[in-house]
Design a protein around this motif. Structure first.
Motif, PDB file in Angstrom:
ATOM      1  N   CYS A  19     -11.776   5.881  39.363  1.00 49.16           N
ATOM      2  CA  CYS A  19     -12.254   6.558  40.577  1.00 49.16           C
ATOM      3  C   CYS A  19     -13.718   6.953  40.486  1.00 49.16           C
ATOM      4  O   CYS A  19     -14.131   7.968  41.052  1.00 49.16           O
ATOM      5  CB  CYS A  19     -11.379   7.774  40.899  1.00 49.16           C
ATOM      6  SG  CYS A  19     -11.353   9.062  39.662  1.00 49.16           S
ATOM      7  N   GLY A  20     -14.514   6.129  39.798  1.00 52.57           N
ATOM      8  CA  GLY A  20     -15.932   6.460  39.641  1.00 52.57           C
ATOM      9  C   GLY A  20     -16.672   6.602  40.958  1.00 52.57           C
ATOM     10  O   GLY A  20     -17.420   7.564  41.169  1.00 52.57           O
ATOM     11  N   GLY A  21     -16.464   5.650  41.854  1.00 53.09           N
ATOM     12  CA  GLY A  21     -17.122   5.728  43.153  1.00 53.09           C
ATOM     13  C   GLY A  21     -16.658   6.913  43.971  1.00 53.09           C
ATOM     14  O   GLY A  21     -17.449   7.564  44.661  1.00 53.09           O
ATOM     15  N   PHE A 166     -21.762   3.619  46.590  1.00 55.96           N
ATOM     16  CA  PHE A 166     -21.718   4.129  45.225  1.00 55.96           C
ATOM     17  C   PHE A 166     -21.337   3.086  44.172  1.00 55.96           C
ATOM     18  O   PHE A 166     -21.283   3.404  42.992  1.00 55.96           O
ATOM     19  CB  PHE A 166     -20.735   5.305  45.151  1.00 55.96           C
ATOM     20  CG  PHE A 166     -21.059   6.418  46.105  1.00 55.96           C
ATOM     21  CD1 PHE A 166     -22.040   7.346  45.812  1.00 55.96           C
ATOM     22  CD2 PHE A 166     -20.401   6.517  47.329  1.00 55.96           C
ATOM     23  CE1 PHE A 166     -22.355   8.359  46.702  1.00 55.96           C
ATOM     24  CE2 PHE A 166     -20.698   7.525  48.233  1.00 55.96           C
ATOM     25  CZ  PHE A 166     -21.686   8.453  47.919  1.00 55.96           C
ATOM     26  N   MET A 167     -21.099   1.844  44.599  1.00 54.24           N
ATOM     27  CA  MET A 167     -20.666   0.819  43.646  1.00 54.24           C
ATOM     28  C   MET A 167     -21.718   0.531  42.579  1.00 54.24           C
ATOM     29  O   MET A 167     -21.397   0.403  41.394  1.00 54.24           O
ATOM     30  CB  MET A 167     -20.286  -0.467  44.378  1.00 54.24           C
ATOM     31  CG  MET A 167     -19.890  -1.604  43.437  1.00 54.24           C
ATOM     32  SD  MET A 167     -18.526  -1.183  42.308  1.00 54.24           S
ATOM     33  CE  MET A 167     -17.122  -1.727  43.286  1.00 54.24           C
ATOM     34  N   GLU A 168     -22.979   0.443  42.973  1.00 53.19           N
ATOM     35  CA  GLU A 168     -24.020   0.137  41.986  1.00 53.19           C
ATOM     36  C   GLU A 168     -24.124   1.233  40.934  1.00 53.19           C
ATOM     37  O   GLU A 168     -24.300   0.956  39.744  1.00 53.19           O
ATOM     38  CB  GLU A 168     -25.379  -0.073  42.678  1.00 53.19           C
ATOM     39  CG  GLU A 168     -25.398  -1.227  43.669  1.00 53.19           C
ATOM     40  CD  GLU A 168     -24.842  -2.522  43.100  1.00 53.19           C
ATOM     41  OE1 GLU A 168     -25.171  -2.854  41.940  1.00 53.19           O
ATOM     42  OE2 GLU A 168     -24.076  -3.200  43.809  1.00 53.19           O
ATOM     43  N   ARG A 169     -23.987   2.472  41.367  1.00 52.58           N
ATOM     44  CA  ARG A 169     -24.018   3.603  40.430  1.00 52.58           C
ATOM     45  C   ARG A 169     -22.795   3.564  39.512  1.00 52.58           C
ATOM     46  O   ARG A 169     -22.894   3.841  38.312  1.00 52.58           O
ATOM     47  CB  ARG A 169     -24.042   4.913  41.219  1.00 52.58           C
ATOM     48  CG  ARG A 169     -24.204   6.172  40.374  1.00 52.58           C
ATOM     49  CD  ARG A 169     -25.600   6.307  39.825  1.00 52.58           C
ATOM     50  NE  ARG A 169     -25.864   7.653  39.338  1.00 52.58           N
ATOM     51  CZ  ARG A 169     -26.968   8.008  38.697  1.00 52.58           C
ATOM     52  NH1 ARG A 169     -27.920   7.111  38.477  1.00 52.58           N
ATOM     53  NH2 ARG A 169     -27.158   9.247  38.292  1.00 52.58           N
ATOM     54  N   LYS A 170     -21.652   3.196  40.054  1.00 53.18           N
ATOM     55  CA  LYS A 170     -20.430   3.079  39.252  1.00 53.18           C
ATOM     56  C   LYS A 170     -20.622   2.033  38.156  1.00 53.18           C
ATOM     57  O   LYS A 170     -20.261   2.273  36.997  1.00 53.18           O
ATOM     58  CB  LYS A 170     -19.251   2.704  40.152  1.00 53.18           C
ATOM     59  CG  LYS A 170     -17.982   2.342  39.390  1.00 53.18           C
ATOM     60  CD  LYS A 170     -16.802   2.107  40.316  1.00 53.18           C
ATOM     61  CE  LYS A 170     -15.590   1.601  39.541  1.00 53.18           C
ATOM     62  NZ  LYS A 170     -14.328   1.732  40.297  1.00 53.18           N
ATOM     63  N   ILE A 171     -21.178   0.886  38.506  1.00 46.92           N
ATOM     64  CA  ILE A 171     -21.421  -0.171  37.530  1.00 46.92           C
ATOM     65  C   ILE A 171     -22.406   0.305  36.464  1.00 46.92           C
ATOM     66  O   ILE A 171     -22.224   0.068  35.263  1.00 46.92           O
ATOM     67  CB  ILE A 171     -21.974  -1.438  38.220  1.00 46.92           C
ATOM     68  CG1 ILE A 171     -20.936  -2.024  39.189  1.00 46.92           C
ATOM     69  CG2 ILE A 171     -22.405  -2.469  37.180  1.00 46.92           C
ATOM     70  CD1 ILE A 171     -19.712  -2.615  38.544  1.00 46.92           C
ATOM     71  N   GLU A 172     -23.445   0.994  36.899  1.00 44.58           N
ATOM     72  CA  GLU A 172     -24.453   1.520  35.975  1.00 44.58           C
ATOM     73  C   GLU A 172     -23.818   2.469  34.962  1.00 44.58           C
ATOM     74  O   GLU A 172     -24.104   2.418  33.764  1.00 44.58           O
ATOM     75  CB  GLU A 172     -25.546   2.246  36.777  1.00 44.58           C
ATOM     76  CG  GLU A 172     -26.713   2.729  35.947  1.00 44.58           C
ATOM     77  CD  GLU A 172     -27.736   3.491  36.779  1.00 44.58           C
ATOM     78  OE1 GLU A 172     -28.709   4.001  36.181  1.00 44.58           O
ATOM     79  OE2 GLU A 172     -27.575   3.581  38.022  1.00 44.58           O
TER      80      GLU A 172
END
Length: 219
Positions: A19-21, A166-172
């Motif tokens: 549930c990172g995003g 928020f997907m890019e931040r989750k991947i980061e």
């Protein structure tokens, strides 16, 4: 009133995979977010120091309002008694008093996940924990999709959260866990994380989504 959210992560990285995003979205909406990490590697292990640094980085990336450690032995959670585990988790739940809680999926293939779900869910009874209003199960890549393919053990989501922003931040954040991510077809690859987000997004009518099973909502 803003929400107070607790994510129960059996292992560090479960919070981001599951549930990172959604956590980032909670934070952006002004909610407080709290991280319970249930297991850890042996302190004498060289990897322990690396993981401690990763946890600190991840905590800063999410801007968690609090981080808690149970210190259970990873891959050996079933060695603890239920009363031991309930006592440890109950204390933290009562200290935080979240109104929203995210738990691992009850059918995850990893025995640590199943044991922690069973224990943590015991700490959500409304007459003992009246502040909890929503209980979700999340899907964790490399655990949830490998559960037995039976009706009883299948993850069938009924809640979808748009995490397109928020997907890019989750991947980061996930890349901080260097030892936990690898190239496709490894389950915890960037490609697979995006693929799952795309699949759930297609169901929800957005670019990327995370999905959950809502177990209880008290309105």
């Amino acid at each position: 009133m803003n929400n107070k959210v607790l994510i129960v992560a059996v292992h560090p990285d479960d919070e981001t995979l599951g549930c990172g995003g959604t956590l980032l979205k909670h934070k952006a909406n002004g909610d407080s977010i709290h991280w319970l990490i249930c297991t850890e590697t042996t302190p004498s292990n060289d990897f322990f120091k690396t993981r401690e640094k990763e946890i600190e980085q991840v905590s800063n990336m999410y801007i968690f309002d609090s981080t808690h450690h149970l210190g259970l032995k990873t891959m050996q959670v079933d060695e603890y008694t239920m009363s031991e585990l309930i006592s440890k988790i109950s204390k933290i739940v009562n200290d935080i008093q979240p109104n929203i809680i995210y738990l691992p999926f009850k059918g995850d293939v990893h025995s640590d996940h199943r044991k922690i779900f069973e224990t943590a869910y015991s700490c959500t009874k409304s007459f003992r924990y009246p502040f909890i209003k929503k209980i979700y199960m999340m899907e964790t890549l490399s655990e949830t999709e490998f559960a037995p393919g039976t009706k009883e053990d299948s993850f069938i989501p009924n809640v979808f959260v748009d995490i397109s922003d928020f997907m890019e931040r989750k991947i980061e954040i996930m890349k901080i866990y260097a030892s936990e991510i690898a190239e496709h077809p490894f389950p915890r690859s960037e490609k697979n994380i995006r693929a799952l987000g795309t699949l759930r997004g297609a169901t929800a009518g957005c670019e990327y989504a995370e999905s959950f099973v809502l177990l209880k909502e008290i309105a």
